[in-house]
Design a protein around this motif. Sequence first.
Motif, PDB file in Angstrom:
ATOM      1  N   ASP A 101      -9.967 -11.380  15.976  1.00 36.13           N
ATOM      2  CA  ASP A 101     -11.164 -11.071  15.161  1.00 36.13           C
ATOM      3  C   ASP A 101     -11.034 -11.673  13.769  1.00 36.13           C
ATOM      4  O   ASP A 101     -11.981 -12.155  13.188  1.00 36.13           O
ATOM      5  CB  ASP A 101     -11.327  -9.549  15.014  1.00 36.13           C
ATOM      6  CG  ASP A 101     -11.452  -8.877  16.377  1.00 36.13           C
ATOM      7  OD1 ASP A 101     -11.285  -7.642  16.458  1.00 36.13           O
ATOM      8  OD2 ASP A 101     -11.688  -9.621  17.365  1.00 36.13           O
ATOM      9  N   TYR A 121     -11.960 -17.080   9.343  1.00 38.75           N
ATOM     10  CA  TYR A 121     -12.904 -16.876  10.441  1.00 38.75           C
ATOM     11  C   TYR A 121     -12.901 -15.392  10.819  1.00 38.75           C
ATOM     12  O   TYR A 121     -11.825 -14.802  10.998  1.00 38.75           O
ATOM     13  CB  TYR A 121     -12.504 -17.703  11.672  1.00 38.75           C
ATOM     14  CG  TYR A 121     -12.688 -19.191  11.487  1.00 38.75           C
ATOM     15  CD1 TYR A 121     -11.694 -19.958  10.874  1.00 38.75           C
ATOM     16  CD2 TYR A 121     -13.855 -19.840  11.889  1.00 38.75           C
ATOM     17  CE1 TYR A 121     -11.872 -21.324  10.671  1.00 38.75           C
ATOM     18  CE2 TYR A 121     -14.030 -21.202  11.691  1.00 38.75           C
ATOM     19  CZ  TYR A 121     -13.046 -21.931  11.077  1.00 38.75           C
ATOM     20  OH  TYR A 121     -13.223 -23.286  10.862  1.00 38.75           O
ATOM     21  N   ARG A 122     -14.087 -14.802  10.890  1.00 41.45           N
ATOM     22  CA  ARG A 122     -14.220 -13.425  11.373  1.00 41.45           C
ATOM     23  C   ARG A 122     -15.112 -13.468  12.614  1.00 41.45           C
ATOM     24  O   ARG A 122     -16.186 -14.092  12.584  1.00 41.45           O
ATOM     25  CB  ARG A 122     -14.887 -12.523  10.319  1.00 41.45           C
ATOM     26  CG  ARG A 122     -14.006 -12.191   9.127  1.00 41.45           C
ATOM     27  CD  ARG A 122     -14.623 -11.043   8.292  1.00 41.45           C
ATOM     28  NE  ARG A 122     -13.951 -10.887   7.000  1.00 41.45           N
ATOM     29  CZ  ARG A 122     -12.739 -10.355   6.856  1.00 41.45           C
ATOM     30  NH1 ARG A 122     -12.095  -9.920   7.936  1.00 41.45           N
ATOM     31  NH2 ARG A 122     -12.172 -10.266   5.655  1.00 41.45           N
ATOM     32  N   ASP A 123     -14.623 -12.890  13.711  1.00 41.14           N
ATOM     33  CA  ASP A 123     -15.343 -12.947  14.986  1.00 41.14           C
ATOM     34  C   ASP A 123     -15.739 -14.380  15.315  1.00 41.14           C
ATOM     35  O   ASP A 123     -16.860 -14.640  15.783  1.00 41.14           O
ATOM     36  CB  ASP A 123     -16.598 -12.052  14.922  1.00 41.14           C
ATOM     37  CG  ASP A 123     -16.208 -10.599  14.598  1.00 41.14           C
ATOM     38  OD1 ASP A 123     -16.902  -9.955  13.799  1.00 41.14           O
ATOM     39  OD2 ASP A 123     -15.141 -10.165  15.109  1.00 41.14           O
ATOM     40  N   GLY A 124     -14.863 -15.300  14.987  1.00 42.45           N
ATOM     41  CA  GLY A 124     -15.062 -16.693  15.365  1.00 42.45           C
ATOM     42  C   GLY A 124     -15.994 -17.474  14.466  1.00 42.45           C
ATOM     43  O   GLY A 124     -16.214 -18.663  14.675  1.00 42.45           O
ATOM     44  N   GLN A 125     -16.535 -16.809  13.415  1.00 42.29           N
ATOM     45  CA  GLN A 125     -17.464 -17.491  12.503  1.00 42.29           C
ATOM     46  C   GLN A 125     -16.731 -17.849  11.195  1.00 42.29           C
ATOM     47  O   GLN A 125     -15.993 -17.004  10.672  1.00 42.29           O
ATOM     48  CB  GLN A 125     -18.641 -16.563  12.128  1.00 42.29           C
ATOM     49  CG  GLN A 125     -19.443 -16.056  13.295  1.00 42.29           C
ATOM     50  CD  GLN A 125     -20.431 -17.096  13.807  1.00 42.29           C
ATOM     51  OE1 GLN A 125     -20.924 -17.928  13.049  1.00 42.29           O
ATOM     52  NE2 GLN A 125     -20.670 -17.098  15.108  1.00 42.29           N
ATOM     53  N   ARG A 128     -17.898 -22.486  13.846  1.00 43.29           N
ATOM     54  CA  ARG A 128     -17.523 -21.339  14.677  1.00 43.29           C
ATOM     55  C   ARG A 128     -16.465 -21.825  15.667  1.00 43.29           C
ATOM     56  O   ARG A 128     -16.434 -23.013  16.016  1.00 43.29           O
ATOM     57  CB  ARG A 128     -18.725 -20.755  15.408  1.00 43.29           C
ATOM     58  CG  ARG A 128     -19.377 -21.714  16.377  1.00 43.29           C
ATOM     59  CD  ARG A 128     -20.513 -21.025  17.089  1.00 43.29           C
ATOM     60  NE  ARG A 128     -21.289 -22.027  17.839  1.00 43.29           N
ATOM     61  CZ  ARG A 128     -22.221 -21.658  18.716  1.00 43.29           C
ATOM     62  NH1 ARG A 128     -22.469 -20.381  18.917  1.00 43.29           N
ATOM     63  NH2 ARG A 128     -22.897 -22.577  19.372  1.00 43.29           N
ATOM     64  N   SER A 170      -5.304 -11.101  12.766  1.00 43.23           N
ATOM     65  CA  SER A 170      -5.218  -9.756  13.368  1.00 43.23           C
ATOM     66  C   SER A 170      -4.413  -9.780  14.665  1.00 43.23           C
ATOM     67  O   SER A 170      -4.198  -8.743  15.264  1.00 43.23           O
ATOM     68  CB  SER A 170      -6.634  -9.230  13.638  1.00 43.23           C
ATOM     69  OG  SER A 170      -7.398 -10.201  14.325  1.00 43.23           O
ATOM     70  N   SER A 228     -12.190 -19.133  23.795  1.00 41.73           N
ATOM     71  CA  SER A 228     -12.144 -17.656  23.745  1.00 41.73           C
ATOM     72  C   SER A 228     -10.714 -17.216  23.450  1.00 41.73           C
ATOM     73  O   SER A 228      -9.786 -18.015  23.456  1.00 41.73           O
ATOM     74  CB  SER A 228     -12.585 -17.096  25.105  1.00 41.73           C
ATOM     75  OG  SER A 228     -11.618 -17.502  26.078  1.00 41.73           O
ATOM     76  N   TRP A 281      -9.644 -15.896  20.647  1.00 40.44           N
ATOM     77  CA  TRP A 281      -9.204 -15.933  19.250  1.00 40.44           C
ATOM     78  C   TRP A 281      -9.295 -14.519  18.645  1.00 40.44           C
ATOM     79  O   TRP A 281     -10.115 -13.704  19.036  1.00 40.44           O
ATOM     80  CB  TRP A 281     -10.025 -16.910  18.419  1.00 40.44           C
ATOM     81  CG  TRP A 281     -11.375 -17.278  18.942  1.00 40.44           C
ATOM     82  CD1 TRP A 281     -11.715 -18.397  19.649  1.00 40.44           C
ATOM     83  CD2 TRP A 281     -12.591 -16.519  18.818  1.00 40.44           C
ATOM     84  NE1 TRP A 281     -13.051 -18.372  19.989  1.00 40.44           N
ATOM     85  CE2 TRP A 281     -13.620 -17.239  19.484  1.00 40.44           C
ATOM     86  CE3 TRP A 281     -12.908 -15.300  18.209  1.00 40.44           C
ATOM     87  CZ2 TRP A 281     -14.932 -16.793  19.552  1.00 40.44           C
ATOM     88  CZ3 TRP A 281     -14.207 -14.858  18.293  1.00 40.44           C
ATOM     89  CH2 TRP A 281     -15.208 -15.596  18.954  1.00 40.44           C
TER      90      TRP A 281
END
Length: 330
Positions: free
Chosen positions: A174, A133-137, A166, A239, A170, A172
């Motif tokens: 990046d 997942y990147r930025d929650g996606q 997704r 991260s 909140s 999480w």
Amino acid sequence: MKEPAQRILELRTELDVHNYRYYVLDEPSVPDAEYDRLFRELQALEAEHPELVTPDSPTQRVGGEALNAFGSVRHEVPMLSLGNAFEEDDLRAFDRSVQNGLGLQGGDLFGAGAEIEYSCEPKLDGLAVSLLYRDGQLVRGATRGDGTTGEDISVNVRTIRNVPLRLQGSGWPDVLEVRGEVFMSRAGFERLNASQAEIGGKTFANPRNAAAGSLRQLDSKITASRPLEFCCYGLGQHSAEPAATQVGMLQRLKSWGVPISNELKLAKGIDDCLAYYRDIGERRMGLPYDIDGVVFKVNNIEDQQQLGFRARTPHWAIAHKFPAMEELTE
Ligand SMILES: NC(=O)n1nc(-c2ccco2)nc1N
């Protein structure tokens, strides 16, 4: 009448909440018929406004054309396989090695030494996968492969209904690589074999083979038609540390919409672990999915890092196996 873009966002948010409550909390918030009505309204609006479709929309779970081959993925953090304990003494030896590795008086055959906290969960007998997942996606899915290189099955994992496209909530990081097991329940396995037999298709020997065969399909529409489920058991690259303990980390992932085992427990000391092993062993045949043991992990994340891992197996985790099923039928 609301702006289509606004209504589309409302529907997506509402459908994501319904998915989270249904698949992660196991507490459906609406009847299936209501869910389907909202889903069809979203599909219709997106058909009228294709420019408003985004990859994380619940309508985008099934990809396009079949692939000719899987791309390959390099695991930044190797996907380990677990060391095994078969007898109680193996487990006590593991506990002593953990204590020695942490510089505690490692206990000996006569004294129990310090009491280490362990996370406990069933060892699902499926296929290990990595979800990035990147930025929650959700941006990528991969099989374990040989632990260093796996297959890119991004399109296929998106069809697994309880894999969030997704992250919810909140906080999480990046970059968050979620790892866990893709499996098929026994009931889903029986239903699949019955329908496969009816159409003269391939039947599977056991739920694990059925899950592997369904997940590694080049045509994601076939994967989408199979009763696959995902259960998270850990992390790959990330991260930021979500929590200081294994149990805390899994509970935080659950709050972000990632399904975890509802049999997750915290044990204080190896005797608690043995009690958990016996409890799950007694309930094993009543569980809706196949397991081949239970998994104990040192709960404190910093201790895990201090212990590291030998060759391919972590010093901080052990699988305590049950006798193989065929042995039981003798
Ligand atoms: N199969 C399964 O249920 N696993 N596998 C692990 C694992 C594999 C490597 C580190 O942890 N943990 C659980 N619960």
